[in-house]
Design an enzyme around this catalytic site. Structure first.
Site, PDB file in Angstrom:
ATOM      1  N   HIS A 197     -22.165 -37.987 -76.474  1.00  0.00           N
ATOM      2  CA  HIS A 197     -23.560 -38.026 -76.019  1.00  0.00           C
ATOM      3  C   HIS A 197     -24.140 -39.360 -76.476  1.00  0.00           C
ATOM      4  O   HIS A 197     -23.741 -39.886 -77.524  1.00  0.00           O
ATOM      5  CB  HIS A 197     -24.438 -36.971 -76.692  1.00  0.00           C
ATOM      6  CG  HIS A 197     -23.999 -35.546 -76.563  1.00  0.00           C
ATOM      7  ND1 HIS A 197     -23.016 -34.990 -77.348  1.00  0.00           N
ATOM      8  CD2 HIS A 197     -24.460 -34.536 -75.782  1.00  0.00           C
ATOM      9  CE1 HIS A 197     -22.882 -33.712 -77.046  1.00  0.00           C
ATOM     10  NE2 HIS A 197     -23.737 -33.401 -76.097  1.00  0.00           N
ATOM     11  N   ASP A 201     -25.014 -39.383 -80.127  1.00  0.00           N
ATOM     12  CA  ASP A 201     -23.932 -39.266 -81.124  1.00  0.00           C
ATOM     13  C   ASP A 201     -23.544 -40.634 -81.638  1.00  0.00           C
ATOM     14  O   ASP A 201     -23.193 -40.797 -82.794  1.00  0.00           O
ATOM     15  CB  ASP A 201     -22.627 -38.707 -80.514  1.00  0.00           C
ATOM     16  CG  ASP A 201     -22.784 -37.392 -79.820  1.00  0.00           C
ATOM     17  OD1 ASP A 201     -23.703 -36.650 -80.177  1.00  0.00           O
ATOM     18  OD2 ASP A 201     -21.975 -37.110 -78.909  1.00  0.00           O
ATOM     19  N   GLU A 241     -21.839 -27.653 -67.154  1.00  0.00           N
ATOM     20  CA  GLU A 241     -21.206 -26.842 -68.209  1.00  0.00           C
ATOM     21  C   GLU A 241     -22.026 -25.584 -68.458  1.00  0.00           C
ATOM     22  O   GLU A 241     -23.078 -25.633 -69.085  1.00  0.00           O
ATOM     23  CB  GLU A 241     -21.091 -27.675 -69.494  1.00  0.00           C
ATOM     24  CG  GLU A 241     -20.383 -26.936 -70.621  1.00  0.00           C
ATOM     25  CD  GLU A 241     -20.208 -27.795 -71.881  1.00  0.00           C
ATOM     26  OE1 GLU A 241     -19.963 -29.004 -71.765  1.00  0.00           O
ATOM     27  OE2 GLU A 241     -20.320 -27.231 -72.982  1.00  0.00           O
ATOM     28  N   GLU A 280     -16.355 -24.066 -71.026  1.00  0.00           N
ATOM     29  CA  GLU A 280     -16.084 -23.991 -72.474  1.00  0.00           C
ATOM     30  C   GLU A 280     -15.745 -22.555 -72.860  1.00  0.00           C
ATOM     31  O   GLU A 280     -16.474 -21.617 -72.532  1.00  0.00           O
ATOM     32  CB  GLU A 280     -17.310 -24.484 -73.241  1.00  0.00           C
ATOM     33  CG  GLU A 280     -17.120 -24.389 -74.746  1.00  0.00           C
ATOM     34  CD  GLU A 280     -18.173 -25.174 -75.518  1.00  0.00           C
ATOM     35  OE1 GLU A 280     -18.530 -26.289 -75.098  1.00  0.00           O
ATOM     36  OE2 GLU A 280     -18.628 -24.660 -76.544  1.00  0.00           O
ATOM     37  N   HIS A 313     -18.414 -20.508 -74.598  1.00  0.00           N
ATOM     38  CA  HIS A 313     -19.527 -20.163 -73.711  1.00  0.00           C
ATOM     39  C   HIS A 313     -19.140 -18.984 -72.823  1.00  0.00           C
ATOM     40  O   HIS A 313     -19.969 -18.126 -72.514  1.00  0.00           O
ATOM     41  CB  HIS A 313     -19.917 -21.361 -72.849  1.00  0.00           C
ATOM     42  CG  HIS A 313     -20.414 -22.524 -73.646  1.00  0.00           C
ATOM     43  ND1 HIS A 313     -20.836 -23.695 -73.061  1.00  0.00           N
ATOM     44  CD2 HIS A 313     -20.559 -22.697 -74.981  1.00  0.00           C
ATOM     45  CE1 HIS A 313     -21.217 -24.547 -74.004  1.00  0.00           C
ATOM     46  NE2 HIS A 313     -21.051 -23.966 -75.177  1.00  0.00           N
ATOM     47  N   ASP A 354     -13.848 -27.582 -72.031  1.00  0.00           N
ATOM     48  CA  ASP A 354     -14.196 -27.780 -73.431  1.00  0.00           C
ATOM     49  C   ASP A 354     -13.395 -26.745 -74.204  1.00  0.00           C
ATOM     50  O   ASP A 354     -13.751 -25.560 -74.262  1.00  0.00           O
ATOM     51  CB  ASP A 354     -15.710 -27.612 -73.667  1.00  0.00           C
ATOM     52  CG  ASP A 354     -16.436 -28.938 -73.550  1.00  0.00           C
ATOM     53  OD1 ASP A 354     -15.801 -29.940 -73.167  1.00  0.00           O
ATOM     54  OD2 ASP A 354     -17.651 -28.980 -73.840  1.00  0.00           O
ATOM     55  N   ASP A 404     -22.135 -19.640 -80.925  1.00  0.00           N
ATOM     56  CA  ASP A 404     -21.203 -20.659 -80.472  1.00  0.00           C
ATOM     57  C   ASP A 404     -20.568 -21.310 -81.701  1.00  0.00           C
ATOM     58  O   ASP A 404     -21.031 -22.342 -82.178  1.00  0.00           O
ATOM     59  CB  ASP A 404     -22.017 -21.693 -79.665  1.00  0.00           C
ATOM     60  CG  ASP A 404     -21.174 -22.512 -78.712  1.00  0.00           C
ATOM     61  OD1 ASP A 404     -20.004 -22.170 -78.508  1.00  0.00           O
ATOM     62  OD2 ASP A 404     -21.702 -23.494 -78.175  1.00  0.00           O
ATOM     63  N   ASP A 455     -17.703 -22.672 -81.997  1.00  0.00           N
ATOM     64  CA  ASP A 455     -16.948 -23.897 -81.683  1.00  0.00           C
ATOM     65  C   ASP A 455     -15.736 -24.103 -82.590  1.00  0.00           C
ATOM     66  O   ASP A 455     -15.565 -25.173 -83.182  1.00  0.00           O
ATOM     67  CB  ASP A 455     -17.862 -25.136 -81.782  1.00  0.00           C
ATOM     68  CG  ASP A 455     -18.860 -25.209 -80.640  1.00  0.00           C
ATOM     69  OD1 ASP A 455     -18.652 -24.546 -79.616  1.00  0.00           O
ATOM     70  OD2 ASP A 455     -19.855 -25.939 -80.781  1.00  0.00           O
ATOM     71  N   ASP A 478     -14.248 -29.550 -77.919  1.00  0.00           N
ATOM     72  CA  ASP A 478     -15.644 -29.384 -78.318  1.00  0.00           C
ATOM     73  C   ASP A 478     -15.625 -28.367 -79.464  1.00  0.00           C
ATOM     74  O   ASP A 478     -16.024 -27.220 -79.313  1.00  0.00           O
ATOM     75  CB  ASP A 478     -16.470 -28.888 -77.126  1.00  0.00           C
ATOM     76  CG  ASP A 478     -17.961 -28.939 -77.414  1.00  0.00           C
ATOM     77  OD1 ASP A 478     -18.321 -29.217 -78.571  1.00  0.00           O
ATOM     78  OD2 ASP A 478     -18.752 -28.694 -76.488  1.00  0.00           O
TER      79      ASP A 478
END
Ligand code: XLS
Ligand code: NI
Ligand code: NI
Length: 437
Positions: free
Chosen positions: A100, A103, A231, A267, A270, A295, A306, A308, A338
């Site tokens: 991003h 980031d 996404e 993802e 998700h 992802d 989430d 991750d 991700d």
């Protein structure tokens, strides 16, 4: 200067290796179904988790040990971090990364200052891409962290916020193009609602549609040829995200005449938050030719958010790779981790362990999926199961020849439908397990 002096380039040592800093399955040049593993899997590292993650959670601050960080959010630090990132990715041997805007570079006090900061870091990214041959899988804009996005970005009740978000996307489209990015991702961030008493739902969805059209127009104008990806995520941070799952996104894209301009970046975590399996989401998108990228992470089924986590479940990776192989690959997409190391895994070396395990899990999943395809077991079963549609009355229905009257004539003459056969779920699950080694 080296930031991971204790780590050499990670190499493939084969399934029997006990070296935790070696691949047991990911052998980038190994050919599977006529293509190298590297080209099948197209692994990417997520800049936000791997180089910006601190290990903070709602109950405590970050505790990750990152010796290269100087505690500032300066452009200088951001540029140093680029060197860290590329040393890590080079040693790991991944072909791609994703980021991003916020980031990689600190946000300035004004839009102009933010653009300037970003440009300075992008120059460093370009240099490192050039040096290492690592490419940008996708770029995206962070339209959720800054307090300005408290009510959402393109779906904010504040038109100025829409305008600001549009500027971030414009800039990131330019940057992604400049860095040779092959996709661009739209994750809805805070595009959703917390409460319907204060929300004009239809107006917000219209604005989201408008926003994406502006991006499509600008993409064409600047000649960016990367694939646009949407996404889905059902909730978190909002109670209800508008891009809640693949089916909802598809309906949204069709309603707003955007379906030809987007594919999906799906993802795993998700999918599970939406009450689906990743297998389902991947299959759904793929069935309509819209599975663009993944992802690759996983959730904890006992936790409702989430998390991750890095993927390690071979059922999951084999199922996903089966769908991917069946559609002939991900095209310009790839498998982006991700995913973040657990808070307890706070040493830099854990970043390597996490990615090595995830890459091996997908490499193994790829091999399993290829074996299943070679034997044709599920394909043959499915073909057989739907054989009644290949000719006779089935073919008439599918081709649109049949009417309610003709079907009645057919069944009155026949008297009753043919007998059904078993779905053989358990047998098929047993067959799947046969390949899981
Ligand atoms: C958050 C999303 C995000 C997107 C990129 O849950 O997964 O990280 O992938 O904005
Ligand atoms: Ni994501
Ligand atoms: Ni996520």
């Amino acid at each position: 200067m080296s930031f991971f002096p204790e780590v050499k380039k990670i190499s493939y040592e084969g399934p029997d290796s006990r070296n935790p800093l070696a691949f047991r399955h990911y052998n980038e040049n190994e050919i599977v179904e006529g293509k190298s593993m590297k080209d099948h899997l197209r692994f990417a590292v997520s800049y936000w988790h791997t180089f910006r993650g601190t290990g903070n959670d709602p109950f405590g601050p970050g505790c990750a040990v990152r010796p290269w960080e100087d505690g500032t959010d300066s452009v200088e630090m951001a540029i140093k971090r680029v060197s860290v990132a590329f040393e890590f990715m080079e040693k790991l041997g991944v072909p791609f990364y994703c980021f991003h805007d916020r980031d990689v570079a600190p946000e300035g006090k004004t839009l102009a200052e933010s653009h300037k900061n970003l440009d300075a870091v992008v120059a460093a990214l370009a240099k490192e891409q050039q040096r290492t041959g690592i490419h940008l899988l996708w770029g995206t804009a962070n339209l959720f962290s800054n307090p300005r996005y408290v009510h959402g970005a393109s779906t904010s009740c504040n038109a100025d916020v829409f305008a600001y978000a549009a500027c971030q996307v414009k800039k990131m489209l330019e940057v992604t193009k400049q860095l040779g990015g092959v996709n661009y991702v739209f994750w809805g961030g805070r595009e959703g609602y917390m409460n319907l008493y204060n929300t004009n739902l239809r107006r917000e969805l219209d604005h989201l549609g408008r926003f994406l059209h502006l991006a499509v127009d600008y993409k064409k104008k600047i000649g960016f040829t990367g694939q646009f990806l949407i996404e889905p995520k059902p909730k978190e941070p909002t109670t209800h995200q508008y891009d809640s799952d693949t089916a909802a996104c598809m309906a949204f894209l069709r309603t707003y005449n955007l379906a030809n301009d987007f594919k999906f970046n799906l993802e795993t975590n998700h999918a599970t938050l939406a009450g689906h399996t990743m297998f389902h989401e991947a299959m759904y998108a793929s069935a309509y030719g819209m599975l663009g990228s993944i992802d690759a992470n996983r959730g904890d089924l006992l936790l409702g958010w989430d998390t991750d986590q890095f993927p390690s479940d071979l059922y999951l990776t084999a199922q996903v790779m089966w769908v991917v192989l069946n559609q002939g690959g991900l095209g310009s997409g790839g498998l982006n981790f991700d995913a973040k190391v657990r808070r307890e895994s706070f040493e830099p070396i854990d970043l390597f362990h996490a990615h090595i395990g995830a890459m091996d899990s997908f490499a193994q999943g790829l091999k399993i999926a290829a074996e299943i395809r070679k034997d044709g077991v599920f394909k043959d079963f499915i073909q057989q199961r739907y054989a009644s549609w290949d000719s006779g009355i089935g073919a008439e229905i599918e081709s649109g020849k049949a009417t309610l009257e003709s079907l009645e004539t057919y069944m009155l003459a026949k008297g009753n439908s043919n007998a059904n056969t078993s779905g053989r779920q358990e047998m098929l699950e047993n067959i799947f397990n046969r390949y899981l080694r």
